[in-house]
Motif scaffolding. Structure first.
Motif, PDB file in Angstrom:
ATOM      1  N   SER A   1     -55.037 -30.475  -0.711  1.00  0.00           N
ATOM      2  CA  SER A   1     -54.832 -29.497   0.355  1.00  0.00           C
ATOM      3  C   SER A   1     -56.152 -28.833   0.747  1.00  0.00           C
ATOM      4  O   SER A   1     -57.163 -28.960   0.065  1.00  0.00           O
ATOM      5  CB  SER A   1     -53.812 -28.453  -0.078  1.00  0.00           C
ATOM      6  OG  SER A   1     -54.228 -27.878  -1.295  1.00  0.00           O
ATOM      7  N   THR A   2     -56.113 -28.114   1.844  1.00  0.00           N
ATOM      8  CA  THR A   2     -57.309 -27.444   2.338  1.00  0.00           C
ATOM      9  C   THR A   2     -57.815 -26.432   1.305  1.00  0.00           C
ATOM     10  O   THR A   2     -57.023 -25.754   0.656  1.00  0.00           O
ATOM     11  CB  THR A   2     -57.035 -26.790   3.722  1.00  0.00           C
ATOM     12  OG1 THR A   2     -58.239 -26.169   4.159  1.00  0.00           O
ATOM     13  CG2 THR A   2     -55.924 -25.775   3.668  1.00  0.00           C
ATOM     14  N   GLY A   3     -59.110 -26.427   1.096  1.00  0.00           N
ATOM     15  CA  GLY A   3     -59.701 -25.540   0.107  1.00  0.00           C
ATOM     16  C   GLY A   3     -59.687 -26.077  -1.311  1.00  0.00           C
ATOM     17  O   GLY A   3     -60.155 -25.423  -2.243  1.00  0.00           O
TER      18      GLY A   3
ATOM     19  N   GLY B   1     -61.463 -28.364  -2.581  1.00  0.00           N
ATOM     20  CA  GLY B   1     -62.821 -28.628  -3.071  1.00  0.00           C
ATOM     21  C   GLY B   1     -63.338 -30.014  -2.733  1.00  0.00           C
ATOM     22  O   GLY B   1     -64.351 -30.452  -3.270  1.00  0.00           O
ATOM     23  N   LYS B   2     -62.684 -30.701  -1.788  1.00  0.00           N
ATOM     24  CA  LYS B   2     -63.052 -32.085  -1.453  1.00  0.00           C
ATOM     25  C   LYS B   2     -64.463 -32.182  -0.878  1.00  0.00           C
ATOM     26  O   LYS B   2     -65.270 -33.010  -1.294  1.00  0.00           O
ATOM     27  CB  LYS B   2     -62.023 -32.670  -0.470  1.00  0.00           C
ATOM     28  CG  LYS B   2     -60.589 -32.595  -0.966  1.00  0.00           C
ATOM     29  CD  LYS B   2     -59.594 -33.172   0.028  1.00  0.00           C
ATOM     30  CE  LYS B   2     -59.501 -32.436   1.355  1.00  0.00           C
ATOM     31  NZ  LYS B   2     -58.982 -31.048   1.231  1.00  0.00           N
ATOM     32  N   THR B   3     -64.750 -31.324   0.108  1.00  0.00           N
ATOM     33  CA  THR B   3     -66.079 -31.337   0.728  1.00  0.00           C
ATOM     34  C   THR B   3     -67.145 -30.936  -0.290  1.00  0.00           C
ATOM     35  O   THR B   3     -68.222 -31.545  -0.361  1.00  0.00           O
ATOM     36  CB  THR B   3     -66.101 -30.377   1.941  1.00  0.00           C
ATOM     37  OG1 THR B   3     -65.230 -30.922   2.931  1.00  0.00           O
ATOM     38  CG2 THR B   3     -67.491 -30.214   2.529  1.00  0.00           C
ATOM     39  N   THR B   4     -66.825 -29.947  -1.089  1.00  0.00           N
ATOM     40  CA  THR B   4     -67.761 -29.497  -2.126  1.00  0.00           C
ATOM     41  C   THR B   4     -68.104 -30.653  -3.057  1.00  0.00           C
ATOM     42  O   THR B   4     -69.270 -30.900  -3.369  1.00  0.00           O
ATOM     43  CB  THR B   4     -67.148 -28.325  -2.909  1.00  0.00           C
ATOM     44  OG1 THR B   4     -66.818 -27.283  -1.986  1.00  0.00           O
ATOM     45  CG2 THR B   4     -68.111 -27.789  -3.959  1.00  0.00           C
ATOM     46  N   LEU B   5     -67.083 -31.389  -3.478  1.00  0.00           N
ATOM     47  CA  LEU B   5     -67.297 -32.532  -4.379  1.00  0.00           C
ATOM     48  C   LEU B   5     -68.236 -33.551  -3.730  1.00  0.00           C
ATOM     49  O   LEU B   5     -69.224 -33.979  -4.338  1.00  0.00           O
ATOM     50  CB  LEU B   5     -65.936 -33.152  -4.723  1.00  0.00           C
ATOM     51  CG  LEU B   5     -65.875 -34.207  -5.826  1.00  0.00           C
ATOM     52  CD1 LEU B   5     -64.444 -34.346  -6.332  1.00  0.00           C
ATOM     53  CD2 LEU B   5     -66.377 -35.550  -5.384  1.00  0.00           C
TER      54      LEU B   5
ATOM     55  N   PRO C   1     -70.503 -36.266   7.494  1.00  0.00           N
ATOM     56  CA  PRO C   1     -69.940 -34.954   7.157  1.00  0.00           C
ATOM     57  C   PRO C   1     -68.658 -34.636   7.921  1.00  0.00           C
ATOM     58  O   PRO C   1     -68.354 -35.260   8.936  1.00  0.00           O
ATOM     59  CB  PRO C   1     -71.059 -33.981   7.533  1.00  0.00           C
ATOM     60  CG  PRO C   1     -71.947 -34.706   8.461  1.00  0.00           C
ATOM     61  CD  PRO C   1     -71.747 -36.170   8.247  1.00  0.00           C
ATOM     62  N   GLN C   2     -67.935 -33.663   7.406  1.00  0.00           N
ATOM     63  CA  GLN C   2     -66.661 -33.269   8.028  1.00  0.00           C
ATOM     64  C   GLN C   2     -66.879 -32.775   9.462  1.00  0.00           C
ATOM     65  O   GLN C   2     -66.073 -33.026  10.332  1.00  0.00           O
ATOM     66  CB  GLN C   2     -66.006 -32.181   7.174  1.00  0.00           C
ATOM     67  CG  GLN C   2     -64.577 -31.887   7.548  1.00  0.00           C
ATOM     68  CD  GLN C   2     -63.876 -31.066   6.474  1.00  0.00           C
ATOM     69  OE1 GLN C   2     -64.519 -30.475   5.613  1.00  0.00           O
ATOM     70  NE2 GLN C   2     -62.554 -31.037   6.532  1.00  0.00           N
ATOM     71  N   ARG C   3     -67.986 -32.056   9.664  1.00  0.00           N
ATOM     72  CA  ARG C   3     -68.350 -31.667  11.029  1.00  0.00           C
ATOM     73  C   ARG C   3     -69.584 -32.452  11.414  1.00  0.00           C
ATOM     74  O   ARG C   3     -70.707 -32.005  11.210  1.00  0.00           O
ATOM     75  CB  ARG C   3     -68.628 -30.166  11.111  1.00  0.00           C
ATOM     76  CG  ARG C   3     -67.355 -29.363  11.007  1.00  0.00           C
ATOM     77  CD  ARG C   3     -67.560 -27.885  11.227  1.00  0.00           C
ATOM     78  NE  ARG C   3     -66.440 -27.163  10.664  1.00  0.00           N
ATOM     79  CZ  ARG C   3     -66.284 -26.891   9.365  1.00  0.00           C
ATOM     80  NH1 ARG C   3     -67.228 -27.250   8.502  1.00  0.00           N
ATOM     81  NH2 ARG C   3     -65.227 -26.244   8.929  1.00  0.00           N
TER      82      ARG C   3
HETATM   83  P1  TTP Z   1     -64.051 -27.050   0.402  1.00  0.00           P
HETATM   84  O1  TTP Z   1     -64.796 -27.867  -0.583  1.00  0.00           O
HETATM   85  O2  TTP Z   1     -64.614 -26.954   1.767  1.00  0.00           O
HETATM   86  O3  TTP Z   1     -62.529 -27.544   0.447  1.00  0.00           O
HETATM   87  P2  TTP Z   1     -61.889 -28.828   1.162  1.00  0.00           P
HETATM   88  O4  TTP Z   1     -62.942 -29.693   1.722  1.00  0.00           O
HETATM   89  O5  TTP Z   1     -60.954 -29.427   0.163  1.00  0.00           O
HETATM   90  O6  TTP Z   1     -61.024 -28.192   2.338  1.00  0.00           O
HETATM   91  P3  TTP Z   1     -60.665 -28.813   3.795  1.00  0.00           P
HETATM   92  O7  TTP Z   1     -59.539 -29.779   3.575  1.00  0.00           O
HETATM   93  O8  TTP Z   1     -60.225 -27.637   4.576  1.00  0.00           O
HETATM   94  O9  TTP Z   1     -61.885 -29.450   4.349  1.00  0.00           O
HETATM   95  O10 TTP Z   1     -63.880 -25.577  -0.151  1.00  0.00           O
HETATM   96  C1  TTP Z   1     -63.512 -25.291  -1.481  1.00  0.00           C
HETATM   97  C2  TTP Z   1     -63.778 -23.830  -1.743  1.00  0.00           C
HETATM   98  O11 TTP Z   1     -65.174 -23.579  -1.716  1.00  0.00           O
HETATM   99  C3  TTP Z   1     -63.152 -22.894  -0.725  1.00  0.00           C
HETATM  100  O12 TTP Z   1     -62.656 -21.779  -1.434  1.00  0.00           O
HETATM  101  C4  TTP Z   1     -64.300 -22.469   0.153  1.00  0.00           C
HETATM  102  C5  TTP Z   1     -65.478 -22.554  -0.784  1.00  0.00           C
HETATM  103  N1  TTP Z   1     -66.750 -22.929  -0.105  1.00  0.00           N
HETATM  104  C6  TTP Z   1     -67.831 -22.041  -0.145  1.00  0.00           C
HETATM  105  O13 TTP Z   1     -67.739 -20.948  -0.715  1.00  0.00           O
HETATM  106  N2  TTP Z   1     -69.003 -22.426   0.467  1.00  0.00           N
HETATM  107  C7  TTP Z   1     -69.145 -23.633   1.099  1.00  0.00           C
HETATM  108  O14 TTP Z   1     -70.231 -23.946   1.626  1.00  0.00           O
HETATM  109  C8  TTP Z   1     -68.012 -24.535   1.124  1.00  0.00           C
HETATM  110  C9  TTP Z   1     -68.117 -25.887   1.806  1.00  0.00           C
HETATM  111  C10 TTP Z   1     -66.847 -24.132   0.513  1.00  0.00           C
END
Ligand code: TTP
Ligand code: MG
Length: 242
Positions: A42-44, A46-50, A88-90
């Motif tokens: 789900s959104t948030g 941590g997928k993009t972070t990973l 990237p996502q964007r």
């Molecule tokens: P994301 O890694 O952006 O989550 P996601 O990619 O799974 O979500 P989506 O499907 O909407 O793309 O975020 C995980 C958490 O990290 C969230 O609480 C926001 C936080 N975050 C930051 O604090 N700084 C950042 O630069 C990013 C990318 C996320």
């Protein structure tokens, strides 16, 4: 050593600087060349972070990430950018010609190679119709191009670099289901020896993946193929039916 391009996460934990709680905890998986690893959640979650940890936009707080058996910190920036293409996502286009945007990361690519990449990315018609074609100009941020086209041009850019590892962050969700399917079918050949990691929103994008990681609140809560997860993971079932 594992094959070049292999991405290994070993018990990786990550928190953004200044944040209290980690965004990722205890992440371990291996993405092998010739395979597609999908990440869903789900959104948030941590997928993009990973994904962003792989080209070292940030460094893991704990644990280790290796590419081809070499820890990221020993690889060096140049090797990282040469071997990894991230969409990237964007997706971002800078002001300049389409060709110069596509050659970012692939300076030596011929026009023919750019057209090949565009063809795979389902963008031949779009570029052919523009006056100047490869030499037509993109405005700052790519605002004179639609979101879906921007995404496809960034996919073409990733392909032109011919990396060993591809990272696609939600790169197919802005495309209609038909184009999504066509593009992914076309990607099979050029990415067949690479490690491909795909973050997806739509389950239909990843049903064929060799392994799917289900991410929830920064942890991998289930992993397997689509069929395995349908049997074993309630979180996955919820994603499929939502
Ligand atoms: P994301 O890694 O952006 O989550 P996601 O990619 O799974 O979500 P989506 O499907 O909407 O793309 O975020 C995980 C958490 O990290 C969230 O609480 C926001 C936080 N975050 C930051 O604090 N700084 C950042 O630069 C990013 C990318 C996320
Ligand atoms: Mg994201």
């Amino acid at each position: 050593l594992p094959e070049p391009g292999t991405v290994e996460f070993k018990d990786v934990t990550f928190g953004y600087p200044g944040a209290e709680a980690p965004v990722l905890s205890g992440i371990s998986f291996t993405a092998k060349p010739g395979q597609t690893t999908a990440i869903i959640g789900s959104t948030g979650a941590g997928k993009t972070t990973l994904l962003n940890l792989i080209p070292r936009l940030y460094d893991a707080t704990e644990g280790e990430i290796l590419i081809g058996g070499v820890p990221l910190k020993e690889l060096g920036r140049e090797a990282i950018s040469r071997n990894i293409s991230a969409v990237p996502q964007r997706p971002y286009l800078f002001s300049g010609t389409i060709a110069s945007n596509l050659r970012f990361g692939a300076q030596d690519a011929s026009d023919e190679e750019l057209w090949e990449a565009l063809d795979i990315a389902q963008s031949t018609d779009f570029v052919t119709e523009r006056e100047g074609q490869l030499e037509s100009t993109i405005s700052q941020g790519g605002t004179n191009v639609s979101g879906g086209q921007r995404q496809r041009l960034c996919i073409a850019r990733a392909l032109a670099a011919k990396p060993m590892t591809y990272l696609f962050d939600d790169s197919f969700s802005a495309l209609d289901v038909n184009t999504d399917a066509k593009l992914r079918a076309a990607l099979a050949e050029p990415t067949k020896d690479a490690a491909v990691i795909i973050v997806a929103q739509r389950v239909s994008t990843i049903t064929e993946a060799d392994q799917i990681l289900v991410l929830d609140h920064g942890e991998i809560v289930a992993r397997g193929t689509h069929e395995e997860l349908l049997e074993s993971s309630e979180t996955y079932q919820e994603i499929v039916t939502s």
